[in-house]
Design an enzyme around this catalytic site. Structure first.
Site, PDB file in Angstrom:
ATOM      1  N   LYS A 118      41.964 -27.348 -51.662  1.00  0.00           N
ATOM      2  CA  LYS A 118      41.184 -27.463 -52.898  1.00  0.00           C
ATOM      3  C   LYS A 118      41.810 -28.448 -53.874  1.00  0.00           C
ATOM      4  O   LYS A 118      41.101 -29.161 -54.574  1.00  0.00           O
ATOM      5  CB  LYS A 118      41.024 -26.103 -53.564  1.00  0.00           C
ATOM      6  N   LYS A 201      34.292 -25.753 -43.397  1.00  0.00           N
ATOM      7  CA  LYS A 201      33.599 -24.498 -43.711  1.00  0.00           C
ATOM      8  C   LYS A 201      32.452 -24.732 -44.702  1.00  0.00           C
ATOM      9  O   LYS A 201      32.531 -25.633 -45.541  1.00  0.00           O
ATOM     10  CB  LYS A 201      34.662 -23.547 -44.256  1.00  0.00           C
ATOM     11  N   LYS A 204      30.178 -22.938 -51.412  1.00  0.00           N
ATOM     12  CA  LYS A 204      29.262 -23.060 -52.560  1.00  0.00           C
ATOM     13  C   LYS A 204      29.408 -24.417 -53.218  1.00  0.00           C
ATOM     14  O   LYS A 204      28.461 -24.987 -53.708  1.00  0.00           O
ATOM     15  CB  LYS A 204      29.634 -22.054 -53.662  1.00  0.00           C
TER      16      LYS A 204
HETATM   17  N1  AQP Z   1      31.698 -20.373 -44.732  1.00  0.00           N
HETATM   18  C1  AQP Z   1      32.048 -19.086 -44.766  1.00  0.00           C
HETATM   19  N2  AQP Z   1      31.980 -18.328 -43.649  1.00  0.00           N
HETATM   20  C2  AQP Z   1      32.308 -17.005 -43.670  1.00  0.00           C
HETATM   21  N3  AQP Z   1      32.730 -16.377 -44.790  1.00  0.00           N
HETATM   22  C3  AQP Z   1      32.796 -17.096 -45.924  1.00  0.00           C
HETATM   23  N4  AQP Z   1      33.147 -16.777 -47.176  1.00  0.00           N
HETATM   24  C4  AQP Z   1      33.046 -17.881 -47.980  1.00  0.00           C
HETATM   25  N5  AQP Z   1      32.617 -18.928 -47.257  1.00  0.00           N
HETATM   26  C5  AQP Z   1      32.461 -18.477 -45.975  1.00  0.00           C
HETATM   27  C6  AQP Z   1      33.585 -15.445 -47.573  1.00  0.00           C
HETATM   28  O1  AQP Z   1      32.868 -15.061 -48.732  1.00  0.00           O
HETATM   29  C7  AQP Z   1      33.711 -14.227 -49.528  1.00  0.00           C
HETATM   30  C8  AQP Z   1      33.710 -14.702 -50.937  1.00  0.00           C
HETATM   31  O2  AQP Z   1      34.316 -15.982 -51.022  1.00  0.00           O
HETATM   32  P1  AQP Z   1      34.570 -16.608 -52.447  1.00  0.00           P
HETATM   33  O3  AQP Z   1      33.294 -16.984 -53.060  1.00  0.00           O
HETATM   34  O4  AQP Z   1      35.362 -15.698 -53.280  1.00  0.00           O
HETATM   35  O5  AQP Z   1      35.497 -17.832 -52.155  1.00  0.00           O
HETATM   36  P2  AQP Z   1      35.426 -18.967 -51.084  1.00  0.00           P
HETATM   37  O6  AQP Z   1      35.833 -18.423 -49.763  1.00  0.00           O
HETATM   38  O7  AQP Z   1      36.241 -20.087 -51.639  1.00  0.00           O
HETATM   39  O8  AQP Z   1      33.870 -19.319 -51.064  1.00  0.00           O
HETATM   40  P3  AQP Z   1      33.190 -20.700 -51.237  1.00  0.00           P
HETATM   41  O9  AQP Z   1      31.721 -20.488 -51.047  1.00  0.00           O
HETATM   42  O10 AQP Z   1      33.846 -21.705 -50.359  1.00  0.00           O
HETATM   43  O11 AQP Z   1      33.426 -21.026 -52.782  1.00  0.00           O
HETATM   44  P4  AQP Z   1      34.000 -22.330 -53.461  1.00  0.00           P
HETATM   45  O12 AQP Z   1      33.277 -23.484 -52.879  1.00  0.00           O
HETATM   46  O13 AQP Z   1      33.716 -22.171 -54.931  1.00  0.00           O
HETATM   47  O14 AQP Z   1      35.460 -22.314 -53.196  1.00  0.00           O
HETATM   48  C9  AQP Z   1      35.107 -14.257 -48.893  1.00  0.00           C
HETATM   49  O15 AQP Z   1      35.275 -13.058 -48.136  1.00  0.00           O
HETATM   50  C10 AQP Z   1      35.051 -15.453 -48.009  1.00  0.00           C
HETATM   51  O16 AQP Z   1      35.905 -15.322 -46.896  1.00  0.00           O
END
Ligand code: AQP
Length: 339
Positions: A118, A201, A204
């Site tokens: 990140k 991956k 969001k």
């Molecule tokens: N691509 C993914 N596949 C499976 N699980 C996922 N999770 C996120 N992306 C995937 C799971 O969703 C939960 C919440 O995640 P989060 O929103 O707290 O943080 P993150 O993993 O950083 O999610 P994002 O969507 O990638 O957010 P941004 O882009 O803002 O950093 C967790 O259980 C995560 O494993």
């Protein structure tokens, strides 16, 4: 020392750093719903304090907090069965987070791959919060003595850090106060990949909207995104092993399996030899069938933000009753004088 026994309890959270995407649903929310009403007490959180580790517009953060709450509710999280709240309403998260900042070692934090991903090349400009956030995540979990944490594969390292923090705290203070929490990472969609690059991956906050399926996308958008999803030219193989080294194909098969509640082998048995021209529309139809009722319900809930706020406030009240004695006991163990 014998390990204390802990109530079987699940904690997990989602950051309101944007709208929910399909990875959040399949890797997290759908599995949270599956653990509700079973052997565990379930506590689910909108972790707004984690969201601000990168810049969030204040009005958008409020809206995204409600939208994640609406996503939980619309997917089947029932506030009568689970505690549902947003993190910043329970100040004990920040307080225990500080204690854990003093337990976690710099060497441990330096190994966190998500910070490296990140912060990228610009790590000097990243917030201290982004660097420290896995210690706050440990506090989120251990504040409730959670024994199990369902997460996607990307969060595995942070749950391992939570275990290290619990072990070090227990060791340093000669106690067995904190449980050594188990990550729960299962099912075909623990790592849903980006639709334009099967080695990254789905997120969001990914650059292009075409990389992800948003929970609020309409049927036409879902169909267009799957149609344009990157794939290789070969048809679907005869066996799951035939998907090795085909990350984009593997991803679409895994998404289909997770949406249909079947295994990737079942998907292959059904579509072996099919081309993308047949498989992608079938996948889009399935995704619309599963997601449309959720997005419709999310829109209905979002039309009454005050009701969402009341649900989160009631959940925070319940969360505080579990958290307060655990934080108080932690302060006693550490030697914080309270009158
Ligand atoms: N691509 C993914 N596949 C499976 N699980 C996922 N999770 C996120 N992306 C995937 C799971 O969703 C939960 C919440 O995640 P989060 O929103 O707290 O943080 P993150 O993993 O950083 O999610 P994002 O969507 O990638 O957010 P941004 O882009 O803002 O950093 C967790 O259980 C995560 O494993």
């Amino acid at each position: 020392m014998t390990q204390a026994t802990f109530t079987p309890r699940v904690f997990s959270g989602i950051k309101p750093s944007g709208g929910l995407q399909l990875g959040n649903y399949l890797g997290a929310i759908k599995r949270f719903v599956g653990m509700q009403g079973g052997d565990f007490e379930t506590i689910y959180c909108v972790v707004d304090m984690h969201a601000i580790t990168v810049w969030q517009d204040p009005a958008e953060l409020c809206n995204a907090t409600r939208e994640v709450a609406a996503g939980y509710l619309a997917s089947g999280i029932d506030p009568a069965q689970s505690i549902l709240f947003n993190q910043s309403q329970v100040s004990a998260h920040a307080e225990l987070g500080w204690i854990f900042n003093c337990v976690a070692r710099l060497g441990w934090m330096n190994r966190m791959t998500q910070f490296k991903d990140k912060a990228g090349k610009n790590a000097e400009k990243a917030s201290l919060g982004l660097y420290a956030y896995p210690a706050l995540m440990a506090a989120d979990i251990l504040l409730y003595h959670a024994t199990h944490v369902p997460v996607g594969e990307d969060q595995k390292q942070h749950v391992e850090l939570t275990r290290d923090i619990a072990n070090k705290f227990n060791h340093d203070y000669g106690t067995d106060f904190f449980p050594v929490t188990e990550p729960v990472i299962d099912g075909p969609a623990t790592r849903v990949m980006n639709l334009r690059d099967g080695t990254k991956k789905m997120s969001k906050s990914g650059e292009s909207d075409m990389e992800r399926i948003n929970m609020t996308d309409d049927a036409d958008t879902i169909a267009r995104k799957f149609k344009k999803a990157r794939t290789d030219p070969a048809p679907l193989p005869d066996t799951v092993a035939g998907l090795a080294d085909r990350p984009e194909a593997r991803n679409l098969v895994d998404i289909y399996a997770a949406l249909a509640d079947i295994t990737p082998a079942d998907v292959i048995a059904q579509y072996s030899g099919a081309g993308w021209g047949a498989f992608k529309p079938a996948l889009a139809d399935l995704a619309v069938e599963k997601l449309a009722p959720i997005s419709t319900e999310m829109a209905r809930l979002m039309a009454d933000p005050a009701e969402i706020d009341r649900t989160l406030a009631a959940g925070a009240e319940k969360a505080r009753t579990i958290a307060a004695p655990i934080l108080a006991k932690t302060y006693d163990i550490v030697g914080m004088l309270r009158s």
